[in-house]
Design an enzyme around this catalytic site. Structure first.
Site, PDB file in Angstrom:
ATOM      1  N   TYR A 183       0.872  -1.181   0.000  1.00 45.28           N
ATOM      2  CA  TYR A 183       0.000   0.000   0.000  1.00 45.28           C
ATOM      3  C   TYR A 183       0.904   1.225   0.000  1.00 45.28           C
ATOM      4  O   TYR A 183       1.840   1.324   0.792  1.00 45.28           O
ATOM      5  CB  TYR A 183      -0.870  -0.006   1.265  1.00 45.28           C
ATOM      6  CG  TYR A 183      -1.711   1.237   1.445  1.00 45.28           C
ATOM      7  CD1 TYR A 183      -2.987   1.329   0.893  1.00 45.28           C
ATOM      8  CD2 TYR A 183      -1.222   2.342   2.156  1.00 45.28           C
ATOM      9  CE1 TYR A 183      -3.754   2.473   1.055  1.00 45.28           C
ATOM     10  CE2 TYR A 183      -1.991   3.487   2.313  1.00 45.28           C
ATOM     11  CZ  TYR A 183      -3.247   3.545   1.763  1.00 45.28           C
ATOM     12  OH  TYR A 183      -4.008   4.685   1.920  1.00 45.28           O
ATOM     13  N   GLU A 242      -3.252   7.596  -4.063  1.00 45.36           N
ATOM     14  CA  GLU A 242      -3.105   6.293  -3.411  1.00 45.36           C
ATOM     15  C   GLU A 242      -2.971   5.174  -4.442  1.00 45.36           C
ATOM     16  O   GLU A 242      -3.731   5.116  -5.405  1.00 45.36           O
ATOM     17  CB  GLU A 242      -4.347   6.048  -2.542  1.00 45.36           C
ATOM     18  CG  GLU A 242      -4.386   4.696  -1.861  1.00 45.36           C
ATOM     19  CD  GLU A 242      -5.738   4.422  -1.211  1.00 45.36           C
ATOM     20  OE1 GLU A 242      -5.942   4.877  -0.074  1.00 45.36           O
ATOM     21  OE2 GLU A 242      -6.582   3.770  -1.834  1.00 45.36           O
TER      22      GLU A 242
END
Lengths: 390, 296
Positions: free
Chosen positions: A112, A200
């Site tokens: 992530y 993101e």
């Protein structure tokens, strides 16, 4: 402004971040007998004859689309059949329009990686975890230590040493560490140059062959940066309801809610407090509507017109604290609207306090409305009024 | 008597010739603020008329500073010029109050970090400004609702601050200084800095904190209050009934995911011993209770 995956992916590509090969199928040419306008699909599949499989990804604003059935893993034989499964489908309340077809990757590990704004520090913050994927939110909540947060020192510079240390800690091979640093640098440049509030990548996939791919993109752009990026105007207001968009075009901040008492006030905080106050007295607000500072007669008329377009509205509460906003101007707007509107007006409670409150009250008294001066009295009266309408 | 500004504070207006700038300059002068100069690039040499007073206009802060040294600027320039105007003020060593709404977060971050490194005060953007009643107003608030006194007020929202201050004034409770810190996600002076200043101010007895949903500013303030603040704090938080994921007027007032919700703010403040008003008009009543216990 929230971007859909394929729009965010286009920004990643613009900044040189590696993404899996893919094709966007738009439903603009939708016909009952064809799934999507897929004229380029055969050529795409031909070019990707070496792909080990495909992923069909519904293009939606909301998250958790995988768990909602908006993502299908497939192969070239079943691709068309699976595409049909997505047609007309609704995932988490959102109807599928476009589908992104990408090659499936052989993932060895999922990470992530995100940059967002640390509001308190007033600086960008980099978040990284080696447990990326669809469960990142739960992981972040249960094991906060598994998500590394690095506050960036400046708006324009990345702390090179810290990022290198992070890379060498999580990536054993030097080549891979270098690829990771490169990805972080490019994402930071994207965040800065495109005026993002969030950039993101989840997951950032490490393949078994040692390559890094941005396998998804979630990007939020700053509404206030449109003057630097005029093209982004197309993204503004598109996930607002029709009423919200119409209100925004008139310069009103408006949010549709589920109740039956329409609210108009001046100033975001005062309107929020008004919603809370009427709720305290048992009413359910139908909307949030902020006139902003120094509202004119016309603005007041416009606001009334907008709030009454919501069918559920049974009564109105107008709460004005006059600073730059003049109470007489607001009162003239109310009268102007009532005169224009031929149908019977809904019952309303009006509170006018501050600049020219007496003139405003006098204007309203001509049509039999007694303006309150106290917020508390008016809120209580609005609660009582709506109970009488139900 | 106050924090940050008083009767001696000298102010330069950035964007003095614009519609907002000229209107509020006249208001501020009428309210007793000592405005020494104005700045509008390209309009240097012009004289801004303001009743019996004329205010000289310059092309830049640096030029204005040479002839009319000031302490603060107030900025009404349009969003694309806010960063330049703030840099101009900070480079000249002045604090700045940014009234302008719709400033990009990136620009706000750059301004905040520059102010931090120069140890200067930035208030805003997207705020009503700061007032020490009866002495100096650097902002757009209606001065007649304020009253000189000993309660400090910090608020994210302008009109809600007016509403509550008006209630205080009518209850006979005056204010030392009132600051509208702004409704954007990234702002200059925040609750933490504000509360610290009021704690140190010998002429402030209690602090009213007016917060709203979105971000962690109230939670962070609560952590500070629990450890380091001896003066009583009364808080009202707006947005109890706000839905998730929708911006409630202010860019910063949004509940997203687990952050920014009402319940977490209330819990944090309660744990820190802050007295909470459930409705805005309860604030004067709650303060009066406290004042009995306070040395006067």
């Amino acid at each position: 402004m929230d971007l859909k995956e394929h729009e965010g992916r286009a920004l990643l590509m613009k900044h040189g971040i590696v993404v899996p090969r893919g094709l966007l199928l738009r439903n603009s040419a939708f016909k009952p007998d064809c799934v999507w306008s897929k004229s380029s699909l055969p050529a795409f599949l031909n070019a990707l004859a070496d792909a080990r499989g495909f992923v069909l990804k519904a293009q939606l604003f909301g998250g958790k689309r995988g768990k909602g059935g908006g993502i299908i893993f497939t192969d070239s034989n079943n691709l068309l059949k699976d595409l049909k499964k997505l047609r007309g489908k609704t995932v988490n309340g959102e109807k599928i329009k476009d589908v992104l077809v990408v090659e499936a990757l052989d993932a060895a590990k999922e990470y992530y990686l995100a940059i967002s704004v640390d509001r308190s520090a007033g600086r960008p913050v980099l978040c990284f975890s080696d447990q990326g994927g669809i469960d990142i939110e739960e992981i972040a909540e249960k094991h906060p230590q598994s998500v590394k947060k690095i506050k960036l020192s400046g708006v324009y510079t990345l702390p090179a040493k810290t990022i290198k240390r992070l890379a060498s800690r999580y990536f054993k091979s030097q080549l891979l560490a270098r690829k990771f640093v490169d990805t972080v640098e490019r994402l930071f440049k994207l965040f800065r140059d495109e005026d993002c509030l969030l950039a993101e990548i989840n997951p950032l996939i490490l393949t078994t062959t040692g390559d890094l791919y941005a396998a998804d993109a979630k990007i939020t752009l700053d509404d206030n940066s449109i003057f630097r990026h005029p093209n982004n105007l197309q993204y503004l207001r598109r996930n607002q309801t029709k009423l919200e968009a119409a209100a925004a075009r008139s310069g009103l901040a408006y949010v549709e809610l589920k109740g039956d008492l329409a609210i108009i006030g001046n100033g975001a905080g005062l309107v929020m407090a008004t919603l809370d106050a009427v709720k305290h007295y048992g009413a359910k607000p139908a909307n949030f509507c902020d006139l902003g500072g120094g509202a004119s007669k016309k603005m007041m008329e416009k606001a009334l017109e907008i709030i009454l377009r919501a069918k559920s509205v049974k009564a109105i509460f107008i709460n004005i604290f006059g600073g730059i906003t003049r109470c007489d101007e607001v009162a003239r707007g109310i009268i102007g609207f009532i005169k224009k509107r031929k149908a019977k007006m809904l019952p309303m409670v009006v509170r006018l306090s501050g600049t020219n409150q007496n003139q405003g009250a006098q204007i309203l008294s001509k049509i039999g409305i007694k303006a309150f001066t106290e917020f508390s009295d008016a809120a209580r009266a609005a609660g009582k009024l709506i109970r009488g309408c139900q | 008597m106050s924090i940050l500004i008083n009767s001696k504070t000298k102010v330069i207006v950035q964007g003095i010739t614009g519609q907002q700038g000229s209107f509020h300059t006249r208001q501020m002068v009428a309210d007793g603020t000592n405005i020494v100069a104005g700045v509008t690039p390209g309009k240097g040499g012009y004289l801004f008329r303001c009743g019996a007073k004329t205010i000289p206009v310059f092309d830049s802060i640096a030029e204005a500073q040479k002839k009319y040294p000031a302490d603060f600027t107030i900025s009404f320039v349009p969003p694309p010029q806010v960063l330049l105007a703030a840099n101009d003020a900070l480079d000249a060593g002045l604090g700045t109050v940014i009234i302008t709404e719709h400033v990009p977060v990136r620009d706000a971050m750059l301004i905040k970090s520059k102010a931090h490194s120069k140890k200067l005060i930035v208030i805003g953007p997207n705020c009503p400004g700061i007032i020490t009643p009866g002495e100096c107003k650097i902002g757009i608030m209606p001065a007649d609702i304020f009253k000189r006194g000993r309660v400090g007020v910090l608020a994210r929202s302008g009109t809600l601050a007016y509403e509550i201050v008006h209630g205080l004034t009518r209850a006979g409770i005056g204010q030392s200084t009132v600051i509208g810190i702004g409704g954007d996600p990234v702002i200059g002076l925040d609750f933490i800095e504000g509360i610290k200043l009021f704690e140190k101010d010998p002429d402030t007895d209690a602090v009213v904190l007016i917060g709203e949903i979105g971000g962690y500013a109230e939670e962070r303030a609560a952590a500070l209050i629990a450890r380091k603040i001896s003066k009583p704090v009364i808080a009202y938080i707006a947005g109890k009934s706000a839905p998730c994921g929708k911006t409630m007027g202010h860019a910063g007032a949004i509940i997203s995911g687990q952050s920014g919700g009402y319940a977490s703010k209330i819990a944090a403040l309660e744990n820190a011993g802050v007295t909470l008003a459930e409705l805005p008009w309860e604030v004067p009543k709650l303060l009066k209770k406290y004042r009995k216990k306070l040395p006067t």
